[in-house]
Design a protein around this motif. Sequence first.
Motif, PDB file in Angstrom:
ATOM      1  N   THR A  55      64.984  76.180  35.792  1.00  0.00           N
ATOM      2  CA  THR A  55      66.390  75.787  35.751  1.00  0.00           C
ATOM      3  C   THR A  55      66.510  74.290  35.515  1.00  0.00           C
ATOM      4  OG1 THR A  55      66.330  75.685  38.138  1.00  0.00           O
ATOM      5  CG2 THR A  55      67.271  77.659  37.191  1.00  0.00           C
ATOM      6  N   LEU A  77      58.167  77.494  42.885  1.00  0.00           N
ATOM      7  CA  LEU A  77      59.393  78.244  42.660  1.00  0.00           C
ATOM      8  C   LEU A  77      59.259  79.000  41.355  1.00  0.00           C
ATOM      9  CD1 LEU A  77      62.456  76.182  41.461  1.00  0.00           C
ATOM     10  CD2 LEU A  77      60.288  75.057  41.761  1.00  0.00           C
ATOM     11  N   ASP A 106      65.705  81.149  43.343  1.00  0.00           N
ATOM     12  CA  ASP A 106      67.171  81.155  43.464  1.00  0.00           C
ATOM     13  C   ASP A 106      67.666  82.595  43.529  1.00  0.00           C
ATOM     14  OD1 ASP A 106      68.134  78.258  43.082  1.00  0.00           O
ATOM     15  OD2 ASP A 106      66.688  78.513  41.459  1.00  0.00           O
ATOM     16  N   PHE A 150      66.927  79.685  47.519  1.00  0.00           N
ATOM     17  CA  PHE A 150      67.744  78.474  47.460  1.00  0.00           C
ATOM     18  C   PHE A 150      69.213  78.881  47.515  1.00  0.00           C
ATOM     19  CE2 PHE A 150      63.991  76.679  44.952  1.00  0.00           C
ATOM     20  CZ  PHE A 150      63.436  76.083  46.080  1.00  0.00           C
ATOM     21  N   ARG A 164      80.034  75.051  38.744  1.00  0.00           N
ATOM     22  CA  ARG A 164      79.317  75.681  39.865  1.00  0.00           C
ATOM     23  C   ARG A 164      80.237  76.229  40.931  1.00  0.00           C
ATOM     24  NH1 ARG A 164      73.360  73.283  40.933  1.00  0.00           N
ATOM     25  NH2 ARG A 164      73.033  75.442  41.552  1.00  0.00           N
ATOM     26  N   LYS A 203      72.708  74.355  50.526  1.00  0.00           N
ATOM     27  CA  LYS A 203      72.676  73.349  49.453  1.00  0.00           C
ATOM     28  C   LYS A 203      74.084  73.121  48.951  1.00  0.00           C
ATOM     29  CE  LYS A 203      71.786  76.439  45.529  1.00  0.00           C
ATOM     30  NZ  LYS A 203      70.795  76.969  44.597  1.00  0.00           N
ATOM     31  N   HIS A 204      74.372  71.995  48.334  1.00  0.00           N
ATOM     32  CA  HIS A 204      73.527  70.835  48.053  1.00  0.00           C
ATOM     33  C   HIS A 204      74.074  69.715  48.917  1.00  0.00           C
ATOM     34  CE1 HIS A 204      73.681  73.477  44.508  1.00  0.00           C
ATOM     35  NE2 HIS A 204      72.431  73.154  44.318  1.00  0.00           N
ATOM     36  N   MET A 247      68.911  71.578  50.985  1.00  0.00           N
ATOM     37  CA  MET A 247      68.527  70.970  49.696  1.00  0.00           C
ATOM     38  C   MET A 247      69.440  69.780  49.421  1.00  0.00           C
ATOM     39  SD  MET A 247      68.569  72.581  45.829  1.00  0.00           S
ATOM     40  CE  MET A 247      67.377  73.869  46.115  1.00  0.00           C
ATOM     41  N   PHE A 250      72.229  66.364  43.679  1.00  0.00           N
ATOM     42  CA  PHE A 250      71.860  65.440  42.598  1.00  0.00           C
ATOM     43  C   PHE A 250      72.663  64.144  42.647  1.00  0.00           C
ATOM     44  CE2 PHE A 250      70.840  69.496  40.203  1.00  0.00           C
ATOM     45  CZ  PHE A 250      69.505  69.219  39.995  1.00  0.00           C
ATOM     46  N   ASP A 282      66.513  68.519  45.176  1.00  0.00           N
ATOM     47  CA  ASP A 282      66.887  69.418  44.085  1.00  0.00           C
ATOM     48  C   ASP A 282      65.921  69.148  42.934  1.00  0.00           C
ATOM     49  OD1 ASP A 282      68.059  71.336  42.549  1.00  0.00           O
ATOM     50  OD2 ASP A 282      70.101  70.624  42.794  1.00  0.00           O
ATOM     51  N   GLU A 500      75.616  76.279  36.635  1.00  0.00           N
ATOM     52  CA  GLU A 500      75.121  74.903  36.621  1.00  0.00           C
ATOM     53  C   GLU A 500      75.244  74.313  35.219  1.00  0.00           C
ATOM     54  OE1 GLU A 500      71.185  74.152  38.170  1.00  0.00           O
ATOM     55  OE2 GLU A 500      71.302  72.037  37.586  1.00  0.00           O
TER      56      GLU A 500
HETATM   57  C1  BGC Z   1      69.890  73.561  41.041  1.00  0.00           C
HETATM   58  C2  BGC Z   1      69.556  74.145  42.391  1.00  0.00           C
HETATM   59  C3  BGC Z   1      68.465  75.177  42.253  1.00  0.00           C
HETATM   60  C4  BGC Z   1      67.256  74.503  41.633  1.00  0.00           C
HETATM   61  C5  BGC Z   1      66.064  75.405  41.495  1.00  0.00           C
HETATM   62  C6  BGC Z   1      68.652  73.088  40.325  1.00  0.00           C
HETATM   63  O1  BGC Z   1      68.931  72.739  39.021  1.00  0.00           O
HETATM   64  O2  BGC Z   1      70.823  72.523  41.205  1.00  0.00           O
HETATM   65  O3  BGC Z   1      70.703  74.702  42.978  1.00  0.00           O
HETATM   66  O4  BGC Z   1      68.165  75.744  43.484  1.00  0.00           O
HETATM   67  O5  BGC Z   1      67.620  74.035  40.343  1.00  0.00           O
HETATM   68  O6  BGC Z   1      66.215  76.335  40.523  1.00  0.00           O
END
Ligand code: BGC
Length: 747
Positions: A55, A77, A106, A150, A164, A203-204, A247, A250, A282, A500
């Motif tokens: 991601t 992950l 996630d 997450f 989001r 999060k976040h 978490m 950003f 993050d 996102e």
């Molecule tokens: C996202 C997180 C996500 C992480 C891992 C990030 O870009 O903001 O919410 O858990 O990527 O995939």
Amino acid sequence: MRHSFLFLLAIIVFSGNILAQGNDIDKSIDSLMRLMTLEEKVGQLHQITSDFAATGPITKDGEKQDRVRQGRVGSYLNVTGADRTRSLQEIAMQSRLKIPLLFAQDVIHGFRTIFPLPLAEAASWDLGAIELSARIAAKEAAAAGIHWTFAPMVDISRDPRWGRVMEGAGEDTYLGSQIARARVKGFQGKAIGDTDAVMACAKHFIAYGAAEGGRDYNTTDMSWRRLYEVYLPPFKAAMEAGVASFMNSFNDINGIPATGNSYLLRKLLKGDWGFPGIVVSDWGSVGEMVNHGYAADLKDAAKKALIAGCDMDMESRAYTAHLEDLAGKGEVSMQMLDDAVRRILKKKFELGLFQDPYRFSNAAREKSIWNEQSHLEAARDIAKKSIVLLKNDAPGKGKNPLLPLSNYANKKIALIGPLVKAIGDNNGFWSYSWPDDSIRVVSLWRGMVEYLGSANQLRYAKGCEITGTDTSGFAYARKMAAQSDIVILSIGESAVMSGEAKSRSNIHLPGMQEQLVKEMVATGKPVVVLISAGRPLVFNWIADNVPAIVYTWWLGTEAGHAICDVLFGKYNPSGKLPMTFPRTEGQIPIYYNHFSTGRPFKNDNDNNYVTAYKDLPNSPKYPFGYGLSFTQFAYGKIRLNADSINPDQQLRVTIPVTNTGSYSGEEVVQLYLQDITASLVRPVRELKAFRKIKLSPGETKEVEFILTANDFSFYQEDLSFKAESGKFNLFIGGSSAATEKATFFLR
Ligand code: BGC
């Protein structure tokens, strides 16, 4: 020689603690940490992605597995599947100290079975159903070897431009906090370490949802008081529910990136709140402090993040590259580094991984859960509860509301629009697609065919695409409508338009879809519009000209079934909006619990020199908490057990609610409070409690709420949380526009 004896001894000591608790775990961690080299300790703080999915930008390196073998990776992950997680864990077991890997993913709204988007689920206001959805997601994910999700995202957001919003619980702090608790409980089940549970992650942290302009990753700047009052409580609620991890976000907050923010992480979260779990960055957010201009280079970023209290570095590779050197030179303290390592090892012990590193990677369990029927039933249940009926008038000159479609069960139905046959989109953003989605995910088309028993009564036309300007499909759509008794349109965003990095400045219906609706209305046939989206959209013409509008978000695997349950009246809709729907983007940010101003808006005819727009009403298109039912609910008078109370007393509030219509139905009874005069300006009203009740036609229920000092308190200028003596207004009703009112005095 002596070293290997100690080593063996320690392995025996700490590997016996499968689900050891408290002191036992601490002792085992002490023994283990005595054996760890600095390099191995830093390894525990390093999280990398597999190459299967990502991601964010991947920093490829061909030696990931060697690093695991060397004990230089703490967590992965994006590795899923019992076999894949097992084979990577086998490599970790070749490392000197055999410290198992943590597998994170996630798992946002379902894993194998996809549930409605988190924002959609929030519209159900059904905490039990929300908890169950997370519970099932955890079972399915844990069987695929995943230890850690997450989720939940507990960011409050008042800006539908932010893509989001689909991942959270909407704009309200109270509702968001209740849902945060339910989701943490659902994911973590009875205990971390059970093989049907995963660790959750709040999060976040923090204020990510307040990005300026609704643009993802953008700056946030706000008063501490607002942060404490609006944005922090859902995180606190998650912590109180036992969430295993947090978490970082950003964004920077008031000039300091959240990832390097010592006040937020070390002082507030780990200090004042006493959070005992893991803080993970993050994706790349440690390294991004260089872009923020807050760290000179990756090494400086590693130093700032660790000192601030970020335990694990997701994919920046800053810790693995620099922490040994920084610790060696005393630029970060060993005590801080050890604390971070300890937090991660503790979770590995609690998960029971030291005794059996493969206990989650169970191919037989994974297989048996794959087609679990009860999971689909739960998904259908919460999907229908997430649907919000926005409008239900009689078509043309008729008297009866258009929905439910009882009169049309044997008539010809035209299904029109680019989303009628959508399959994958129903899963929404942050979901998994599986090879059998085409037979498992229920489209609207399939739901209709199954409901009616065949496609004989159905006509179909796509009409147009979601985006673009092509209207060449309109003529055929008109033809299909002409052959039918009713038109059902399925329109909206595509699933990847919210999520996102999916901020949009224009949240009107994309493409030619509104034009398509106009064409269908012009045929004179009764029209129902279904809108699928991951955020509030703007669709004024439709709202004003179409008799029936149903907001269906993205509802997951069982979407088509759930929508038909509502359309045909098998389920009476009960969803209520978890976000305010604006009339147009210019009203954003728009939220119901705004502060009282010195020149309050009165009405559209009297809007000179008050806080108002000259070119549009102040009110939203649909307020927070709004949603219709096929039946009607009447609210009686509010009764209080006292006109004034002391802060240590409870206020008992009751109100009779009657189902005055002809369908059984559920209503979300919402209670809002207003502190009329205080030492600081207060919101015009704030949600403080709600109950979801079910009433048969003609039935009345007394709904009771108990309010305590906590409900009257707010964050003072010095950030203490206190109630002030004075007058309060209390409103109860079926939305944030509730008018039933009572007043009382807090002594
Ligand atoms: C996202 C997180 C996500 C992480 C891992 C990030 O870009 O903001 O919410 O858990 O990527 O995939």
